[in-house]
Design an enzyme around this catalytic site. Sequence first.
Site, PDB file in Angstrom:
ATOM      1  N   HIS A  71       0.837  -1.214   0.000  1.00  9.12           N
ATOM      2  CA  HIS A  71       0.000   0.000   0.000  1.00  9.12           C
ATOM      3  C   HIS A  71       0.868   1.259   0.000  1.00  9.12           C
ATOM      4  O   HIS A  71       0.409   2.325  -0.379  1.00  9.12           O
ATOM      5  CB  HIS A  71      -0.885   0.044   1.252  1.00  9.12           C
ATOM      6  CG  HIS A  71      -1.665  -1.205   1.477  1.00  9.12           C
ATOM      7  ND1 HIS A  71      -2.765  -1.537   0.729  1.00  9.12           N
ATOM      8  CD2 HIS A  71      -1.491  -2.222   2.365  1.00  9.12           C
ATOM      9  CE1 HIS A  71      -3.246  -2.695   1.161  1.00  9.12           C
ATOM     10  NE2 HIS A  71      -2.502  -3.135   2.146  1.00  9.12           N
ATOM     11  N   HIS A  98       5.886   6.495   6.426  1.00  9.56           N
ATOM     12  CA  HIS A  98       5.523   6.050   5.087  1.00  9.56           C
ATOM     13  C   HIS A  98       5.029   7.264   4.315  1.00  9.56           C
ATOM     14  O   HIS A  98       4.865   8.347   4.892  1.00  9.56           O
ATOM     15  CB  HIS A  98       4.422   4.974   5.159  1.00  9.56           C
ATOM     16  CG  HIS A  98       3.174   5.497   5.750  1.00  9.56           C
ATOM     17  ND1 HIS A  98       2.930   5.492   7.127  1.00  9.56           N
ATOM     18  CD2 HIS A  98       2.113   6.111   5.189  1.00  9.56           C
ATOM     19  CE1 HIS A  98       1.777   6.069   7.354  1.00  9.56           C
ATOM     20  NE2 HIS A  98       1.268   6.457   6.209  1.00  9.56           N
ATOM     21  N   HIS A 100       2.487   8.886   0.828  1.00  4.87           N
ATOM     22  CA  HIS A 100       1.390   8.775  -0.128  1.00  4.87           C
ATOM     23  C   HIS A 100       1.768   9.682  -1.288  1.00  4.87           C
ATOM     24  O   HIS A 100       2.363  10.759  -1.076  1.00  4.87           O
ATOM     25  CB  HIS A 100       0.073   9.237   0.495  1.00  4.87           C
ATOM     26  CG  HIS A 100      -0.275   8.503   1.765  1.00  4.87           C
ATOM     27  ND1 HIS A 100      -1.120   7.418   1.797  1.00  4.87           N
ATOM     28  CD2 HIS A 100       0.158   8.679   3.047  1.00  4.87           C
ATOM     29  CE1 HIS A 100      -1.225   6.989   3.048  1.00  4.87           C
ATOM     30  NE2 HIS A 100      -0.455   7.720   3.824  1.00  4.87           N
ATOM     31  N   THR A 203      -5.780   6.768   7.874  1.00  7.47           N
ATOM     32  CA  THR A 203      -6.346   6.936   6.522  1.00  7.47           C
ATOM     33  C   THR A 203      -6.339   5.605   5.773  1.00  7.47           C
ATOM     34  O   THR A 203      -6.566   5.570   4.558  1.00  7.47           O
ATOM     35  CB  THR A 203      -5.566   7.984   5.695  1.00  7.47           C
ATOM     36  OG1 THR A 203      -4.255   7.468   5.436  1.00  7.47           O
ATOM     37  CG2 THR A 203      -5.473   9.303   6.424  1.00  7.47           C
ATOM     38  N   THR A 204      -6.052   4.517   6.503  1.00  9.85           N
ATOM     39  CA  THR A 204      -6.127   3.185   5.907  1.00  9.85           C
ATOM     40  C   THR A 204      -6.967   2.321   6.843  1.00  9.85           C
ATOM     41  O   THR A 204      -7.040   2.590   8.050  1.00  9.85           O
ATOM     42  CB  THR A 204      -4.726   2.539   5.794  1.00  9.85           C
ATOM     43  OG1 THR A 204      -4.137   2.523   7.095  1.00  9.85           O
ATOM     44  CG2 THR A 204      -3.833   3.307   4.853  1.00  9.85           C
TER      45      THR A 204
HETATM   46  N1  LIG Z   1      -0.579  -1.271   5.918  1.00  7.80           N
HETATM   47  C1  LIG Z   1      -0.502   0.073   6.053  1.00  7.80           C
HETATM   48  N2  LIG Z   1      -0.735   0.737   7.177  1.00  7.80           N
HETATM   49  C2  LIG Z   1      -0.597   2.083   6.983  1.00  7.80           C
HETATM   50  C3  LIG Z   1      -0.829   3.004   8.072  1.00  7.80           C
HETATM   51  C4  LIG Z   1      -0.705   2.576   9.402  1.00  7.80           C
HETATM   52  C5  LIG Z   1      -0.914   3.496  10.422  1.00  7.80           C
HETATM   53  C6  LIG Z   1      -1.261   4.828  10.106  1.00  7.80           C
HETATM   54 CL1  LIG Z   1      -1.499   5.973  11.382  1.00  7.80          CL
HETATM   55  C7  LIG Z   1      -1.410   5.215   8.769  1.00  7.80           C
HETATM   56  S1  LIG Z   1      -1.818   6.854   8.324  1.00  7.80           S
HETATM   57  N3  LIG Z   1      -1.908   6.952   6.737  1.00  7.80           N
HETATM   58  O1  LIG Z   1      -3.117   7.178   8.906  1.00  7.80           O
HETATM   59  O2  LIG Z   1      -0.716   7.677   8.805  1.00  7.80           O
HETATM   60  C8  LIG Z   1      -1.198   4.314   7.760  1.00  7.80           C
HETATM   61  C9  LIG Z   1      -0.260   2.461   5.710  1.00  7.80           C
HETATM   62  S2  LIG Z   1      -0.096   1.095   4.730  1.00  7.80           S
HETATM   63 ZN   LIG Z   2      -0.304   7.663   5.824  1.00 10.77          ZN
END
Ligand SMILES: Nc1nc(-c2ccc(Cl)c(S(N)(=O)=O)c2)cs1
Ligand SMILES: [Zn+2]
Length: 262
Positions: A71, A98, A100, A203-204
Amino acid sequence: DAESHWCYDIQAMNPQYSCQGPDHWGGDCQKSHQSPIDIITNKTRLDHSLGDFSFSGYDKKQRRTVQNNGHSVMVSLESGVEINGGGLATHYRATQLHLHWSEKVDKGSEHSLDGQHFAMEMHIVHEKEMSLKEENPKDKIAVLAFLVEEGNELNEGFWPLVEALDLVPKPNMSTTMEPSSIMDLLPKKEKLRHYFRYQGSLTTPNCDETVVWTVFKEHIQLHKDQILAFSQKLYYDKERSMRMTDNVRPLQDLGDRLVYTS
Ligand SMILES: Nc1nc(-c2ccc(Cl)c(S(N)(=O)=O)c2)cs1
Ligand SMILES: [Zn+2]
C-alpha cells in the site's frame, strides 16, 4: 479469499483486481471523524497550548529497514525515536514512517490546504505509551504529516530512501537503507513550530478514530525526479502489472470538528 483485501480507487477500477476501494472499506471507515480532510486555513482556531515539539532520536544516523507493504513504502523506526510537546498529552514513541503520492504533482497528498493538494505526503506514525487500563483513547496515535511539493533542487536528505526504492519493487520486499536520519527528511527544525491540529483517524483500514493529527505548514521540497521515482520503481502487485501510485484516500467530511493552529 472470503472478504477481499482493501485497496485504493486506482486498483479497484482495474478489472484485474478484486479488491475493496475506499467507498467499501470496513471497520470505522464509514464513521464521521475520519481523515484526511481539506484544511480551510481561514477557519482554523489559534490554540496557544500548541507549543513547539521536542524531537528525540530524530537526528540519529541509522540504517533502517524499508519495505513495500503493498500500500505504501514504509521505514521502520526503532525505539528511542520519540516526540514530546506540540500540545500532545504525553510523549509518543515513533513506530514507522511512510508516504502517499501520485505521478501528478498536484494529486499525491492526502490532506489539502484550501482545496490545494500537493505532490506527496509523508506520515511519521507515533504511539502513546499505554497503561493497560486505558480503553482505546482518541489520541492513542499521533501522526506528524508533512506535505511535499516539487522543488527545482535535489533533496540530498531523501537519497537513501529514494535509492532504496529500486530494491523493494514488489509487495513484502524489504531492504536496509544507507545510514540516514529522520531529520534529514524534514524541513529545517525552526520551521516546525507552525502546524495545524485536529482529531481524526488512520487513513487506511480499519480507519480507527484514534489519531491526533499534526499537519505542518512548512512543506518538504523534492525534485520532480525524486517524486516520480516512487511511482516508477514501486508496484502494488508481485506480477509488477500495476505501478504503486495514487495511494491516497479521498477527502473526508470535517463534520462537527474544528481545526486548530499553533
Ligand atoms: N498497511 C498500512 N498501514 C498504513 C498506516 C498505518 C498506520 C497509520 Cl497511522 C497510517 S496513516 N496513513 O493514517 O498515517 C497508515 C499504511 S499502509
Ligand atoms: Zn499515511
